[in-house]
Design a protein around this motif. Sequence first.
Motif, PDB file in Angstrom:
ATOM      1  N   ASP A   1      57.326  40.625  34.386  1.00 31.85           N
ATOM      2  CA  ASP A   1      58.123  40.457  35.605  1.00 31.85           C
ATOM      3  C   ASP A   1      57.666  41.435  36.664  1.00 31.85           C
ATOM      4  N   VAL A   2      57.546  42.704  36.221  1.00 32.45           N
ATOM      5  CA  VAL A   2      57.128  43.726  37.178  1.00 32.45           C
ATOM      6  C   VAL A   2      55.781  43.333  37.761  1.00 32.45           C
ATOM      7  N   ASN A   3      54.943  42.841  36.906  1.00 27.78           N
ATOM      8  CA  ASN A   3      53.622  42.451  37.358  1.00 27.78           C
ATOM      9  C   ASN A   3      53.710  41.357  38.421  1.00 27.78           C
ATOM     10  N   ASN A   4      54.608  40.405  38.191  1.00 26.81           N
ATOM     11  CA  ASN A   4      54.753  39.326  39.170  1.00 26.81           C
ATOM     12  C   ASN A   4      55.178  39.836  40.523  1.00 26.81           C
ATOM     13  N   GLU A   5      56.106  40.806  40.500  1.00 23.04           N
ATOM     14  CA  GLU A   5      56.527  41.371  41.786  1.00 23.04           C
ATOM     15  C   GLU A   5      55.344  42.020  42.486  1.00 23.04           C
ATOM     16  N   LEU A   6      54.580  42.737  41.718  1.00 25.96           N
ATOM     17  CA  LEU A   6      53.419  43.392  42.324  1.00 25.96           C
ATOM     18  C   LEU A   6      52.431  42.355  42.847  1.00 25.96           C
ATOM     19  N   ASN A   7      52.330  41.279  42.101  1.00 25.04           N
ATOM     20  CA  ASN A   7      51.435  40.202  42.543  1.00 25.04           C
ATOM     21  C   ASN A   7      51.817  39.712  43.910  1.00 25.04           C
ATOM     22  N   PHE A   8      53.141  39.633  44.115  1.00 19.07           N
ATOM     23  CA  PHE A   8      53.649  39.111  45.358  1.00 19.07           C
ATOM     24  C   PHE A   8      53.124  39.966  46.520  1.00 19.07           C
ATOM     25  N   ASN A   9      53.100  41.284  46.299  1.00 21.83           N
ATOM     26  CA  ASN A   9      52.666  42.195  47.356  1.00 21.83           C
ATOM     27  C   ASN A   9      51.143  42.223  47.538  1.00 21.83           C
ATOM     28  N   ASN A  10      50.464  42.078  46.438  1.00 21.64           N
ATOM     29  CA  ASN A  10      49.029  42.327  46.526  1.00 21.64           C
ATOM     30  C   ASN A  10      48.341  41.303  45.647  1.00 21.64           C
ATOM     31  N   LYS A  11      48.545  40.072  46.020  1.00 22.65           N
ATOM     32  CA  LYS A  11      48.337  38.990  45.074  1.00 22.65           C
ATOM     33  C   LYS A  11      46.956  38.965  44.415  1.00 22.65           C
ATOM     34  N   LYS A  12      45.948  38.921  45.244  1.00 23.05           N
ATOM     35  CA  LYS A  12      44.635  38.660  44.671  1.00 23.05           C
ATOM     36  C   LYS A  12      44.185  39.774  43.722  1.00 23.05           C
TER      37      LYS A  12
ATOM     38  N   SER B   1      44.129  39.476  39.503  1.00 15.21           N
ATOM     39  CA  SER B   1      42.857  39.320  38.824  1.00 15.21           C
ATOM     40  C   SER B   1      42.593  40.491  37.876  1.00 15.21           C
ATOM     41  N   HIS B   2      42.953  41.702  38.261  1.00  7.43           N
ATOM     42  CA  HIS B   2      42.738  42.837  37.365  1.00  7.43           C
ATOM     43  C   HIS B   2      43.593  42.701  36.121  1.00  7.43           C
ATOM     44  N   HIS B   3      44.851  42.385  36.311  1.00  7.01           N
ATOM     45  CA  HIS B   3      45.743  42.269  35.167  1.00  7.01           C
ATOM     46  C   HIS B   3      45.279  41.155  34.224  1.00  7.01           C
ATOM     47  N   GLN B   4      44.864  40.070  34.845  1.00  6.20           N
ATOM     48  CA  GLN B   4      44.379  38.962  33.996  1.00  6.20           C
ATOM     49  C   GLN B   4      43.133  39.366  33.236  1.00  6.20           C
ATOM     50  N   GLN B   5      42.273  40.098  33.914  1.00  9.98           N
ATOM     51  CA  GLN B   5      41.040  40.532  33.235  1.00  9.98           C
ATOM     52  C   GLN B   5      41.376  41.461  32.080  1.00  9.98           C
TER      53      GLN B   5
ATOM     54  N   GLU C   1      52.503  52.002  39.300  1.00  7.53           N
ATOM     55  CA  GLU C   1      53.350  51.244  38.378  1.00  7.53           C
ATOM     56  C   GLU C   1      52.491  50.243  37.600  1.00  7.53           C
ATOM     57  N   GLN C   2      51.538  49.671  38.308  1.00  6.18           N
ATOM     58  CA  GLN C   2      50.674  48.688  37.648  1.00  6.18           C
ATOM     59  C   GLN C   2      49.837  49.331  36.537  1.00  6.18           C
ATOM     60  N   ASP C   3      49.372  50.568  36.774  1.00  6.23           N
ATOM     61  CA  ASP C   3      48.635  51.287  35.713  1.00  6.23           C
ATOM     62  C   ASP C   3      49.518  51.395  34.474  1.00  6.23           C
ATOM     63  N   CYS C   4      50.780  51.758  34.705  1.00 12.19           N
ATOM     64  CA  CYS C   4      51.707  51.927  33.574  1.00 12.19           C
ATOM     65  C   CYS C   4      51.917  50.608  32.835  1.00 12.19           C
ATOM     66  N   VAL C   5      52.073  49.525  33.616  1.00  9.98           N
ATOM     67  CA  VAL C   5      52.253  48.204  32.993  1.00  9.98           C
ATOM     68  C   VAL C   5      51.052  47.906  32.090  1.00  9.98           C
ATOM     69  N   ASP C   6      49.865  48.189  32.596  1.00  4.94           N
ATOM     70  CA  ASP C   6      48.650  47.868  31.843  1.00  4.94           C
ATOM     71  C   ASP C   6      48.477  48.773  30.623  1.00  4.94           C
ATOM     72  N   VAL C   7      48.741  50.070  30.812  1.00  9.63           N
ATOM     73  CA  VAL C   7      48.582  51.001  29.689  1.00  9.63           C
ATOM     74  C   VAL C   7      49.547  50.610  28.575  1.00  9.63           C
ATOM     75  N   ARG C   8      50.761  50.293  28.962  1.00 10.74           N
ATOM     76  CA  ARG C   8      51.734  49.903  27.942  1.00 10.74           C
ATOM     77  C   ARG C   8      51.287  48.622  27.217  1.00 10.74           C
ATOM     78  N   TYR C   9      50.768  47.688  27.990  1.00 10.42           N
ATOM     79  CA  TYR C   9      50.307  46.441  27.381  1.00 10.42           C
ATOM     80  C   TYR C   9      49.225  46.718  26.333  1.00 10.42           C
ATOM     81  N   ILE C  10      48.311  47.603  26.670  1.00  3.79           N
ATOM     82  CA  ILE C  10      47.211  47.937  25.745  1.00  3.79           C
ATOM     83  C   ILE C  10      47.767  48.600  24.472  1.00  3.79           C
TER      84      ILE C  10
END
Length: 474
Positions: A17-28, A32-36, A382-391
């Motif tokens: 969810d958090v990621n989606n909100e961030l996507n809204f602000n900085n979509k491209k 793409s980074h999160h998906q990668q 925040e996005q770094d945290c989302v990704d680190v947690r995912y890993i």
Amino acid sequence: MANRFRSFWSNFKTVYDVNNELNFNNKKKVKSHHQQIREHCQNLILTDDQVQEYMSRFLNCIKDGLRLSTHKYATVKCFPTYVQDLPNGKEKGKFLALDLGGTNFRVLIVNLAENKFDMNSKIYAVPQAIMVGTGEQLFDHIASCLADFMAEQHISNETLPLGFTFSFPCIQEGLTKGILKQWTKGFDCSGVAGHDVVQFLKEAINRRGDLNIEVVAILNDATSTLVSCSYQRHDCFISVIVGTGSNACYVEQTKNCETFNGDRNKPLVIINCEWGAFGDNHELEFIRTEYDVEVDQNSINTGRQLHEKMVSGMYLGEIVRLVLVKLTKEKILFDGKAPDILFKSGSFKTKYISEIESDKVGVYSQCKNVLLNKLNFDQVSEQDCVDVRYICECISRRAAHLISAGVATLINKIPYNRVTVGVDGSVYRFHPHFHNLLVEKIKCLVKPGVTFDIMLSEDGSGRGAALVAAVASR
Ligand code: BGC
């Protein structure tokens, strides 16, 4: 329990969810980074087919370990322990126990009265230099800690039976003889492999000349955990360690264990699987990743304990670190920049995974604490945290799923419909979701009609050693 589950899954949702909100602000860019990152982590997520394949290979390896003709080349050795009598609650007396197997070493004194258990213990450090010194140095250190403890307890003049929990793979030739097969978990003391560890201990005690000890049993930590849990729960037939290292024991029918030279009139014997070495004959290549290969290559026992290196506390943090480094170098994490410390091996401790995954839904305070205060980042998004947690989640879930597959294989192998599994070890104890992940996965993998419980073993290693000592001197 159910709540723990729910909050885990809702955590997952929130990450996205958090990621989606961030996507809204900085979509491209963000998307793409999160998906990668997710694509990169895909090979860390086990499919159902892979779990089934793991189970069938593991079962074959167990059978190879138990069979005389295949034992020599088997990776999962399934050593018979010579523990055939479990405590019946009537044991009495005073017993010493030693517990060596991780970075710390413990000495315990246990007082048993009918169905009563009093215990006192002290932890001693094992300095790194001793972990890789000579065998004599290690056992002199053990004997000197034992003497210090006995003096503190005012029992230096007593002659006491002692149970020794020695958490390394040993070929047992009886309850008081254990030949070390090889060191694991960062220990590498010269001159011990291939020799009887009890003899080393006795000689160190004799060199001092001031203690009267009778070593009555040597056992593995998984064995002592099983004995200790079965003291409380009579349907405990399996034990698992997920700590610095990893292993499992289970109760096997004597007739199925061809390598056993003990009392064949007794129907059961505890088997020390030594499942850490599963994969050492390429059985796990179908799921090992480049990160697992690197962890192994940088270890002091390359090519050995490959399963252990995918699931246990000594290695999980390092796997996370290698993923973080790779994604940073690919410039899809941390904007491609990270402090030098992240590039040093061992800098991401396994306990950070537990801390990061303890954060409540949508909050990243622990994650920020690790990145900013332990790994010296100046700032993190925040996005770094989302990704680190995912890993972290990918790697801890993979470990939990592998352990589950191993446990389910054992549950399905033994002839009981109701089984308690005693579990110990720092990963299991401190990771906030490990227990739930195990329960959920094992449920999907056991045969119909079987019910099971996962029980935390309280002080299993020490208690079990004292109990086996008590049974041995019964
Ligand atoms: C050892 C086992 C031990 C396990 C858990 C492994 O490295 O080979 O004997 O039970 O660690 O401590």
